[in-house]
Design a protein around this motif. Structure first.
Motif, mmCIF file in Angstrom:
data_model
loop_
_atom_site.group_PDB
_atom_site.id
_atom_site.type_symbol
_atom_site.label_atom_id
_atom_site.label_comp_id
_atom_site.label_asym_id
_atom_site.label_seq_id
_atom_site.Cartn_x
_atom_site.Cartn_y
_atom_site.Cartn_z
ATOM 1 N N ILE A 9 -8.386 -1.268 -4.058
ATOM 2 C CA ILE A 9 -8.282 -0.987 -2.618
ATOM 3 C C ILE A 9 -7.116 -0.015 -2.425
ATOM 4 O O ILE A 9 -5.981 -0.333 -2.777
ATOM 5 C CB ILE A 9 -8.048 -2.293 -1.826
ATOM 6 N N GLY A 13 -5.354 6.945 -2.791
ATOM 7 C CA GLY A 13 -3.933 7.241 -2.534
ATOM 8 C C GLY A 13 -3.213 7.676 -3.806
ATOM 9 O O GLY A 13 -3.836 7.838 -4.866
ATOM 10 N N LYS A 77 -10.632 12.083 -4.462
ATOM 11 C CA LYS A 77 -10.907 11.912 -3.028
ATOM 12 C C LYS A 77 -12.214 12.632 -2.662
ATOM 13 O O LYS A 77 -13.081 12.069 -2.012
ATOM 14 C CB LYS A 77 -9.735 12.509 -2.238
ATOM 15 N N LYS A 223 7.143 12.427 -4.810
ATOM 16 C CA LYS A 223 6.462 11.134 -4.630
ATOM 17 C C LYS A 223 7.367 9.951 -4.998
ATOM 18 O O LYS A 223 6.904 8.890 -5.418
ATOM 19 C CB LYS A 223 5.152 11.073 -5.443
ATOM 20 N N GLU A 226 8.439 6.098 -0.217
ATOM 21 C CA GLU A 226 7.315 5.357 0.323
ATOM 22 C C GLU A 226 6.406 6.337 1.056
ATOM 23 O O GLU A 226 6.830 7.463 1.382
ATOM 24 C CB GLU A 226 7.836 4.310 1.319
ATOM 25 N N ILE A 363 4.614 7.111 -9.501
ATOM 26 C CA ILE A 363 3.198 6.713 -9.572
ATOM 27 C C ILE A 363 2.754 6.283 -10.975
ATOM 28 O O ILE A 363 2.002 5.336 -11.117
ATOM 29 C CB ILE A 363 2.261 7.799 -8.985
HETATM 30 N N1 LIG Z 1 5.496 5.212 -5.062
HETATM 31 C C1 LIG Z 1 6.018 4.247 -5.786
HETATM 32 O O1 LIG Z 1 6.804 4.486 -6.696
HETATM 33 C C2 LIG Z 1 5.644 2.821 -5.509
HETATM 34 C C3 LIG Z 1 6.127 1.813 -6.351
HETATM 35 C C4 LIG Z 1 5.758 0.488 -6.132
HETATM 36 C C5 LIG Z 1 4.923 0.199 -5.071
HETATM 37 N N2 LIG Z 1 4.479 1.197 -4.242
HETATM 38 C C6 LIG Z 1 3.572 0.819 -3.146
HETATM 39 O O2 LIG Z 1 2.265 1.318 -3.415
HETATM 40 C C7 LIG Z 1 1.552 1.400 -2.184
HETATM 41 C C8 LIG Z 1 0.779 2.714 -2.130
HETATM 42 O O3 LIG Z 1 1.667 3.834 -2.119
HETATM 43 P P1 LIG Z 1 1.047 5.307 -2.146
HETATM 44 O O4 LIG Z 1 2.163 6.253 -2.219
HETATM 45 O O5 LIG Z 1 -0.044 5.357 -3.173
HETATM 46 O O6 LIG Z 1 0.362 5.385 -0.688
HETATM 47 P P2 LIG Z 1 -0.736 6.424 -0.171
HETATM 48 O O7 LIG Z 1 -0.786 7.635 -1.031
HETATM 49 O O8 LIG Z 1 -0.499 6.578 1.302
HETATM 50 O O9 LIG Z 1 -2.136 5.657 -0.394
HETATM 51 C C9 LIG Z 1 -2.506 4.524 0.345
HETATM 52 C C10 LIG Z 1 -3.980 4.243 0.114
HETATM 53 O O10 LIG Z 1 -4.312 3.032 0.781
HETATM 54 C C11 LIG Z 1 -5.455 3.239 1.640
HETATM 55 N N3 LIG Z 1 -5.363 2.320 2.773
HETATM 56 C C12 LIG Z 1 -4.402 2.247 3.735
HETATM 57 N N4 LIG Z 1 -4.674 1.238 4.598
HETATM 58 C C13 LIG Z 1 -5.824 0.660 4.150
HETATM 59 C C14 LIG Z 1 -6.650 -0.417 4.617
HETATM 60 N N5 LIG Z 1 -6.315 -1.111 5.712
HETATM 61 N N6 LIG Z 1 -7.773 -0.736 3.922
HETATM 62 C C15 LIG Z 1 -8.128 -0.048 2.804
HETATM 63 N N7 LIG Z 1 -7.396 0.997 2.325
HETATM 64 C C16 LIG Z 1 -6.278 1.338 2.993
HETATM 65 C C17 LIG Z 1 -5.345 4.707 2.043
HETATM 66 O O11 LIG Z 1 -6.620 5.161 2.485
HETATM 67 P P3 LIG Z 1 -6.788 6.566 3.304
HETATM 68 O O12 LIG Z 1 -6.573 7.649 2.286
HETATM 69 O O13 LIG Z 1 -8.166 6.482 3.820
HETATM 70 O O14 LIG Z 1 -5.728 6.532 4.369
HETATM 71 C C18 LIG Z 1 -4.937 5.302 0.688
HETATM 72 O O15 LIG Z 1 -6.068 5.407 -0.168
HETATM 73 C C19 LIG Z 1 2.584 1.220 -1.057
HETATM 74 O O16 LIG Z 1 2.466 -0.083 -0.548
HETATM 75 C C20 LIG Z 1 3.928 1.396 -1.790
HETATM 76 O O17 LIG Z 1 4.950 0.627 -1.179
HETATM 77 C C21 LIG Z 1 4.800 2.485 -4.446
#
Ligand SMILES: NC(=O)c1ccc[n+]([C@@H]2O[C@H](COP(=O)([O-])OP(=O)(O)OC[C@H]3O[C@@H](n4cnc5c(N)ncnc54)[C@H](OP(=O)(O)O)[C@@H]3O)[C@@H](O)[C@H]2O)c1
Length: 388
Positions: A9, A13, A77, A223, A226, A363
């Motif tokens: 899910i 992203g 995507k 990246k 957050e 990532i």
């Molecule tokens: N970057 C890091 O180093 C790191 C480390 C640990 C944890 N994290 C965590 O990893 C998570 C993702 O980060 P990211 O940078 O990959 O974010 P991102 O690029 O914004 O990707 C988020 C993804 O989640 C989808 N999404 C959002 N709301 C949703 C919902 N209600 N139902 C289904 N899909 C949904 C989005 O879909 P759409 O494209 O359609 O909007 C997108 O595919 C965050 O919670 C972050 O805190 C990040």
């Protein structure tokens, strides 16, 4: 052969697409070289989802040459979005559909979103109404709701993988659960848990630093931040991590009420801005931030964004904020995106603390942490010989 069926899910992203890439490159059944392969049977983003119990063929058929391209996220995507079906009820029908397909107990849902309420409800539904597992990089379901909900989600340790929520890939969460489960009482924790804020501090303490707003922009492009960098600079991201840490130790902590939180800057006035406007507007903070770092430097000190938890009997004192430390101290000497946590317990006493240092997430490391959580859930894990 033990195959793991995963449903990702947030697959389109940053983290989700890197996870898809790593699974296809290293764990896919098609490669025929893995004793414990992973099959992607579903993907979702905010628009809807795509599910096939036998595996999403179009993903597993992606040629190897495409897997190492720089713009894999965009490629994925473009490939997935026309196939992702719009669902009026979002994720709420998903579990019914996967159960109907006879997959109850056969699935691991991976949450790589930054969602709140909808994802929280979904995690709960999976843990309480099915035999499936969850692996999450999303901290919100664990940190933003009440402590009882945290207990409910993590009641079956082996069914809920969350090592990528705090110091991704560094075992911190697993270690804290272990300490709690063997009654090894933690008395003090101190650390720097934010790769993005670590990077920003390191850049600002250089001899001729770029401006604060330029550095933040760069951290976002790399990246390190957050999805919304306001969550880093307000301290929310670190506060979420500290809440999770405290809750792993069964402390009934609420993020809003129990943490003395000071943002890296005061972000209140930027709250309603878009991400792009926020990244521009924070140039107003450049002079003040630069002065803090140069004043500290004159005294041979520096600044780090530190989270701490101190247990005093039945109560715990939790703090998050920018703190002046000696440049050569344990946290002052941290460089770049690196994270460090120091844990003092009854056995690991002051001076003999349990210390973990790891590269800040990003990532690739986060996706690797997720794959390690997946591995730990294999029911019939086998050893094999793998080409290195
Ligand atoms: N970057 C890091 O180093 C790191 C480390 C640990 C944890 N994290 C965590 O990893 C998570 C993702 O980060 P990211 O940078 O990959 O974010 P991102 O690029 O914004 O990707 C988020 C993804 O989640 C989808 N999404 C959002 N709301 C949703 C919902 N209600 N139902 C289904 N899909 C949904 C989005 O879909 P759409 O494209 O359609 O909007 C997108 O595919 C965050 O919670 C972050 O805190 C990040």
């Amino acid at each position: 052969m033990a195959i793991q069926n995963v449903f990702i899910i947030g697959a389109t992203g940053n983290i989700g697409s890197e996870l898809v890439r790593q699974i296809l490159e290293k764990d896919s059944p098609q490669l025929g070289e893995h004793k414990n392969p992973t099959r992607i049977v579903g993907v979702a983003n905010s628009k809807g989802y795509l599910f096939n119990p036998g595996g999403i063929t179009m993903l597993h058929d992606i040629p190897e040459s495409q897997l190492n391209q720089d713009n894999f996220k965009t490629y994925l995507k473009d490939l997935l979005e026309p196939e992702i079906l719009r669902k009026e009820n979002g994720l709420s029908d998903l579990l019914t559909e996967t159960n109907k397909a006879g997959m109850d107990g056969e699935l691991i849902f991976v949450d790589t979103t930054d969602g709140n309420e909808e994802l929280f409800k979904f995690h709960r539904q999976v843990i309480t109404n099915s035999n499936d597992n969850i692996v999450t990089a999303n901290k919100n379901p664990l940190a933003l709701y009440d402590p009882e909900s945290f207990k409910e989600l993590t009641q079956f340790r082996e069914r809920y993988g969350m090592r990528s929520t705090v110091m991704a890939g560094a075992h911190t969460v697993n270690l804290l659960f272990d300490f709690y489960d063997i009654s090894e009482h933690v008395v003090r924790i101190e650390g720097c848990f934010s790769g993005s804020l670590g990077y920003i501090c390191s850049e600002l303490e250089k001899d001729k630093p770029e401006t604060f707003s330029e550095i933040v922009k760069k951290a976002h492009q790399l990246k390190y931040t957050e999805p919304n960098p306001l969550d880093d600079l307000s301290g929310l991201d670190v506060a979420r991590k500290l809440t999770i840490i405290a809750r792993c130790l069964n402390k009934p902590i609420n993020l809003k009420d129990d943490i003395e939180l000071k943002g890296f800057i005061d972000t209140d006035k930027y709250k309603n801005k878009s991400k792009e406007d926020f990244l521009l507007a924070i140039q107003d903070e450049n002079d003040e931030v630069a002065k803090k770092f140069s004043d500290a430097k004159k005294a041979n000190r520096t600044l780090r964004y530190i989270a701490s938890l101190e247990v005093e009997g039945e109560t715990s004192k939790l703090k998050v904020g920018l703190t002046e430390v000696a440049s050569d101290s344990v946290l002052g000497s941290l460089k770049g995106t690196a994270n460090k946590i120091s844990i003092e317990t009854k056995v690991f006493t002051k001076g003999k603390e349990y210390i973990i240092q790891s590269p800040g997430a990003g990532i690739e490391i986060t996706a690797t942490g997720i794959r390690r959580d997946l591995l730990s859930m294999l029911k019939d894990r086998k050893s094999g010989t793998y080409p290195l």
